[in-house]
Design an enzyme around this catalytic site. Structure first.
Site, PDB file in Angstrom:
ATOM      1  N   HIS A 163       0.682  -0.860   0.248  1.00 26.22           N
ATOM      2  CA  HIS A 163      -0.174  -0.022   0.359  1.00 26.22           C
ATOM      3  C   HIS A 163       0.748   1.461   0.093  1.00 26.22           C
ATOM      4  CE1 HIS A 163       1.075  -0.853   3.973  1.00 26.22           C
ATOM      5  NE2 HIS A 163       0.180   0.704   4.455  1.00 26.22           N
ATOM      6  N   ASP A 165       1.140   5.075   1.659  1.00 25.39           N
ATOM      7  CA  ASP A 165      -0.289   5.608   3.467  1.00 25.39           C
ATOM      8  C   ASP A 165      -0.961   6.908   2.630  1.00 25.39           C
ATOM      9  OD1 ASP A 165       1.752   4.060   4.654  1.00 25.39           O
ATOM     10  OD2 ASP A 165       2.611   4.896   5.377  1.00 25.39           O
ATOM     11  N   HIS A 221       4.858   0.101   0.075  1.00 25.33           N
ATOM     12  CA  HIS A 221       5.690  -0.513   0.691  1.00 25.33           C
ATOM     13  C   HIS A 221       4.693  -1.678   0.579  1.00 25.33           C
ATOM     14  CE1 HIS A 221       3.944   2.276   3.466  1.00 25.33           C
ATOM     15  NE2 HIS A 221       3.842   1.394   4.308  1.00 25.33           N
ATOM     16  N   ARG A 231       6.160  -9.527  17.295  1.00 28.15           N
ATOM     17  CA  ARG A 231       6.426  -7.914  16.732  1.00 28.15           C
ATOM     18  C   ARG A 231       5.897  -7.065  16.770  1.00 28.15           C
ATOM     19  NH1 ARG A 231       5.862  -4.237  12.243  1.00 28.15           N
ATOM     20  NH2 ARG A 231       7.266  -4.394  10.784  1.00 28.15           N
TER      21      ARG A 231
END
Length: 252
Positions: A163, A165, A221, A231
């Site tokens: 996507h 941003d 990204h 994570r």
């Protein structure tokens, strides 16, 4: 997948690494703000802004908040600004849901550290891109994420899709990620991947590492799926448009 180049290894300690890329046309369809709207685009990584000890303290804030809820799927969100917290397949407003109990969970020191870390990241982005930090406004969504290998239950759990941003959020001009855990030690998979036409450029998370970039299509990204472990990161985003600005979170 194409060729993958590692921009930042977990074992590296980077002062400042910056790669300039040509700006996309995305910013043209939005109002421009002098001294802020990107004229120079690119992506940077630094291990010199936030210490590992500070990252650990920030991660504990995330853990305390997320212990109140959590997604049924692999990706949980905690937004201290809006109060959004993953709970099962939905979101609740942390502040409404838990009311005064919030003061038992978060302290003034927690929020002061959060604010200080945010300001330092903002200053570093401004410095690298040659803009004024006072021309940048914290914007939403700015949130903690906790990712593990549990299968997705809703589309919100599917964090791995490529996507942009600026396209997804509109208000974003500069995006940053502060990593709160270590790739290959705390989790496997979960690397951050810039998807360029000729190759992928990968950032391996490390506690205290800040990755930041201009938010347009020049920085398409995705995040790899987490294969094992947990994570933690915090996404901190900035807009050049004061109308999209949000305040720092407060205990009361």
């Amino acid at each position: 997948e194409g060729v993958t180049e590692v921009l930042a290894h977990r074992s590296d300690t980077l002062q400042d690494k910056f790669v300039e890329v040509p700006c996309s046309a995305d910013y043209e369809s939005h109002k421009r703000f002098a001294g802020c709207t990107p004229r120079k685009c690119g992506r940077g990584v630094t291990d010199a802004v936030i210490t590992r000890e500070e990252a650990e303290r920030i991660r504990r804030i995330a853990e305390r908040g997320l212990s109140l809820g959590g997604s049924d799927g692999g990706a949980s969100i905690l937004d201290l600004h809006s109060g959004a917290l993953s709970l099962g397949k939905h979101f609740v407003n942390l502040y409404r849901y838990f009311g005064d109990k919030i003061q038992d969970i978060f302290t003034e020191e927690d929020f002061a550290l959060y604010r200080d870390v945010r300001q330092r990241i903002q200053q570093r982005i401004a410095q690298v891109f040659g803009i004024s930090s006072s021309a940048m406004y914290l914007t939403k969504p700015t949130f903690f994420s906790r990712m593990n290998s549990t299968g997705a239950k809703t589309t919100h759990d599917e964090y791995w899709h490529p996507h942009v941003d600026k396209v997804t959020y509109g208000s974003f001009d500069y995006t940053s990620l502060l990593y709160l855990s270590d790739y290959s030690k705390d989790f496997g998979g979960g690397r951050f991947v810039f998807m360029d036409a000729d190759s992928n450029k990968t950032v391996e998370p490390r506690a205290g590492r800040v990755s930041f970039f201009t938010s347009g299509s020049e920085n398409l990204h995705r995040v790899e799926r987490v294969r094992w472990g947990t994570r933690f990161a915090i996404t901190i985003s900035f807009s050049c448009d004061p109308q999209h600005g949000i305040g720092d979170p407060r205990v009361t």
